[in-house]
Enzyme design. Structure first.
Site, mmCIF file in Angstrom:
data_model
loop_
_atom_site.group_PDB
_atom_site.id
_atom_site.type_symbol
_atom_site.label_atom_id
_atom_site.label_comp_id
_atom_site.label_asym_id
_atom_site.label_seq_id
_atom_site.Cartn_x
_atom_site.Cartn_y
_atom_site.Cartn_z
ATOM 1 N N LYS A 31 -11.275 -0.816 -3.654
ATOM 2 C CA LYS A 31 -12.663 -0.582 -3.073
ATOM 3 C C LYS A 31 -13.541 0.364 -3.790
ATOM 4 O O LYS A 31 -14.670 0.204 -3.827
ATOM 5 C CB LYS A 31 -12.012 0.248 -1.780
ATOM 6 C CG LYS A 31 -13.162 0.844 -0.797
ATOM 7 C CD LYS A 31 -12.652 1.489 0.196
ATOM 8 C CE LYS A 31 -13.685 2.462 1.064
ATOM 9 N NZ LYS A 31 -13.326 2.989 2.141
ATOM 10 N N GLU A 37 -4.291 3.587 -11.572
ATOM 11 C CA GLU A 37 -3.570 2.519 -12.020
ATOM 12 C C GLU A 37 -4.150 1.036 -11.791
ATOM 13 O O GLU A 37 -3.827 0.315 -12.875
ATOM 14 C CB GLU A 37 -2.241 2.641 -10.896
ATOM 15 C CG GLU A 37 -1.656 3.635 -10.879
ATOM 16 C CD GLU A 37 -1.901 4.448 -9.763
ATOM 17 O OE1 GLU A 37 -3.155 4.952 -9.401
ATOM 18 O OE2 GLU A 37 -1.182 5.141 -8.860
ATOM 19 N N GLY A 91 -8.248 1.354 2.699
ATOM 20 C CA GLY A 91 -7.440 0.429 1.846
ATOM 21 C C GLY A 91 -6.349 -0.329 2.779
ATOM 22 O O GLY A 91 -6.428 -1.494 2.403
ATOM 23 N N ARG A 92 -5.685 0.597 3.574
ATOM 24 C CA ARG A 92 -4.366 0.138 4.224
ATOM 25 C C ARG A 92 -4.553 -0.820 5.406
ATOM 26 O O ARG A 92 -4.022 -1.352 6.077
ATOM 27 C CB ARG A 92 -3.591 1.135 4.503
ATOM 28 C CG ARG A 92 -4.189 2.165 5.465
ATOM 29 C CD ARG A 92 -3.351 3.439 5.356
ATOM 30 N NE ARG A 92 -3.836 4.579 6.053
ATOM 31 C CZ ARG A 92 -4.744 5.258 5.807
ATOM 32 N NH1 ARG A 92 -5.113 5.356 4.591
ATOM 33 N NH2 ARG A 92 -5.284 6.264 6.391
ATOM 34 N N GLU A 172 1.162 6.113 5.375
ATOM 35 C CA GLU A 172 -0.129 6.639 4.996
ATOM 36 C C GLU A 172 -0.980 7.140 6.337
ATOM 37 O O GLU A 172 -1.789 7.989 6.076
ATOM 38 C CB GLU A 172 -0.764 5.670 3.947
ATOM 39 C CG GLU A 172 -1.751 6.405 3.123
ATOM 40 C CD GLU A 172 -2.244 5.561 2.197
ATOM 41 O OE1 GLU A 172 -3.229 4.662 2.259
ATOM 42 O OE2 GLU A 172 -2.161 6.053 0.772
ATOM 43 N N HIS A 203 23.810 -5.639 4.537
ATOM 44 C CA HIS A 203 24.807 -5.191 3.760
ATOM 45 C C HIS A 203 24.334 -4.405 2.755
ATOM 46 O O HIS A 203 24.897 -3.851 1.555
ATOM 47 C CB HIS A 203 24.838 -6.545 2.607
ATOM 48 C CG HIS A 203 25.183 -7.958 3.160
ATOM 49 N ND1 HIS A 203 26.625 -8.160 3.633
ATOM 50 C CD2 HIS A 203 24.496 -8.769 4.034
ATOM 51 C CE1 HIS A 203 26.617 -9.265 4.367
ATOM 52 N NE2 HIS A 203 25.188 -9.686 4.499
ATOM 53 N N LYS A 345 -1.968 12.786 -7.426
ATOM 54 C CA LYS A 345 -2.984 12.228 -8.240
ATOM 55 C C LYS A 345 -3.637 13.400 -9.596
ATOM 56 O O LYS A 345 -3.577 13.026 -10.499
ATOM 57 C CB LYS A 345 -4.025 11.417 -7.564
ATOM 58 C CG LYS A 345 -3.814 10.327 -6.882
ATOM 59 C CD LYS A 345 -4.798 9.590 -6.455
ATOM 60 C CE LYS A 345 -5.006 8.561 -5.570
ATOM 61 N NZ LYS A 345 -6.105 8.026 -4.873
#
Ligand SMILES: O=P(O)(O)OC[C@H]1O[C@H](O)[C@H](O)[C@@H](O)[C@@H]1O
Length: 382
Positions: A31, A37, A91-92, A172, A203, A345
């Site tokens: 965005k 990253e 974003g999410r 978030e 498991h 960050k």
């Protein structure tokens, strides 16, 4: 389609192994077009393309999904090959914007993704108009509030394929400590989401959810598999085998097993405490007819008290987005900011500067606490 998010260079290497830059299209999704990253990965792939095909190939082999067209152009991507979306989309919550639609359309074709969008839209309608007692996101949200804030159970594992989406969007959005007005919350909000598809969790962490900490679970299953494998000689089809576990686990959590039942089964007395299950552990199950883009429709919502409610087609992702908003409204928090990701960050920026100064000018590590100084010094020595 390969997807790359982690900045670990091993992930980049894994993704490009076997790919030919000449036949690869890179979609950079950011965005802001500033996320450290994502942009380092984008620059790494730009280098991968231009070192083989020349710098002019970048504009033909890279496209962007972003709201920052200035930075897209500065990066070397043709702004005509940028897919924009609205700056108010977080974003999410962006899977239904170009962020999700472009890569998914490249993979499955737009006609399929259009169905997905229609499914999501049907949930928007459902959320908007359905009475609360039949409103799936409202019911899910209320159950979460009950489990987290009233019963004090902080986590929720998933038995589904989209637990990573839920983990991001839920944790978030609602992992907050103050109300929307900045007042510290007098109760716990947010929940810890994790999960595994199919029987994998049985498991690993299911031991803890059956006999350790009480953790409310969401189980998501489908009636009709896309892979109707039924091997000759087997008692049930492979999908029925999977679903046997889907039906059994909520009962085991809800009903448990008492010492009396174990005694009747002649379990050795010293093993009785170890084989006892307390039960009374909450879970909810969503049963879908099948997995397709629109659907993932006509589910039966079941909770441990065995009340069912059905509704018409819906999209699972949209249901969970709305459920998170419901929780946020009731908790009185802002589900649409994420200041909690900022501190790490900015500290990483300080570390990045130090690494550069130490590696290029031999500067000593300074300005960090004892533990970090020791670790950084050791890291730089090797
Ligand atoms: O799309 P970008 O601007 O690159 O942001 C990428 C990510 O940044 C932050 O970490 C947000 O908390 C995430 O929700 C978002 O997905």
């Amino acid at each position: 389609m390969c997807s790359l998010a982690n900045v670990d260079p091993i992930d980049v290497a894994r993704n490009i192994t076997g790919l030919n830059p000449e036949t690869t299209l890179v979609v950079v999704v950011s965005k802001t077009f500033t996320t450290a990253e994502t942009m380092l990965n984008a620059r790494t792939l730009r280098e991968w393309i231009s070192s083989t095909l020349g710098p002019s190939a970048v504009a033909k082999h890279m496209v962007a999904v972003s709201t920052n067209l200035t930075l897209v152009e500065k990066f070397g991507i043709d702004p005509n090959n940028a897919f924009a979306f609205w700056d108010w989309v977080g974003g999410r919550y962006s899977v239904c914007s170009a962020v999700g639609v472009l890569p998914l359309s490249l993979q499955y074709g737009f006609s399929v993704i259009e169905k997905f969008l229609k499914g999501a839209s049907s949930i928007d309608q459902h959320m908007h108009s359905e009475p609360f007692e039949r409103n799936i996101p409202v019911l899910l949200g209320l159950l979460s509030i009950w489990n987290v804030s009233f019963l004090g159970y902080p986590a929720r594992p998933w038995r589904s394929l989209h637990h990573t989406f839920n983990r991001h969007v839920s944790m978030e959005s609602n992992g907050k400590g103050v109300s929307i007005d900045g007042v510290p919350l007098p109760f716990e909000a947010g929940e810890i989401d994790f999960g595994e598809p199919g029987t994998n969790g049985q498991h690993s962490f299911y031991q803890l959810i059956h006999q350790g900490r009480i953790i409310p679970c969401d189980f998501i299953g489908v009636i009709k598999s896309q892979q109707p494998v039924y091997l000759r000689g087997e008692v049930v089809s492979n999908h029925d085998e999977l679903m046997s576990n889907f039906f059994a686990q909520p009962d085991a959590l809800a009903n448990g097993k008492t010492p009396e039942e174990l005694q009747k089964e002649n379990v050795a007395p010293h093993l009785v405490p170890h084989k006892t299950f307390s039960g009374n552990r909450p879970s909810l199950s969503l049963l879908l007819p099948s997995l397709n883009a629109y659907n993932i429709g006509q589910p039966i919502l079941q909770n441990v008290s065995r009340k069912y409610c059905t509704l018409n087609a819906f999209s699972l992702l949209a249901i969970y987005e709305h459920r998170i908003a419901v929780e946020g409204f009731i908790w009185g928090i802002n589900s649409f900011d994420q200041w909690g990701v900022e501190l790490g960050k900015s500290l990483a920026t300080q570390v990045r500067k130090q690494l550069n100064a130490s590696r290029t000018k031999g500067e000593q590590v300074e300005g960090f606490n004892f533990s970090t100084t020791t670790l950084l010094t050791r890291y730089l020595q090797v």
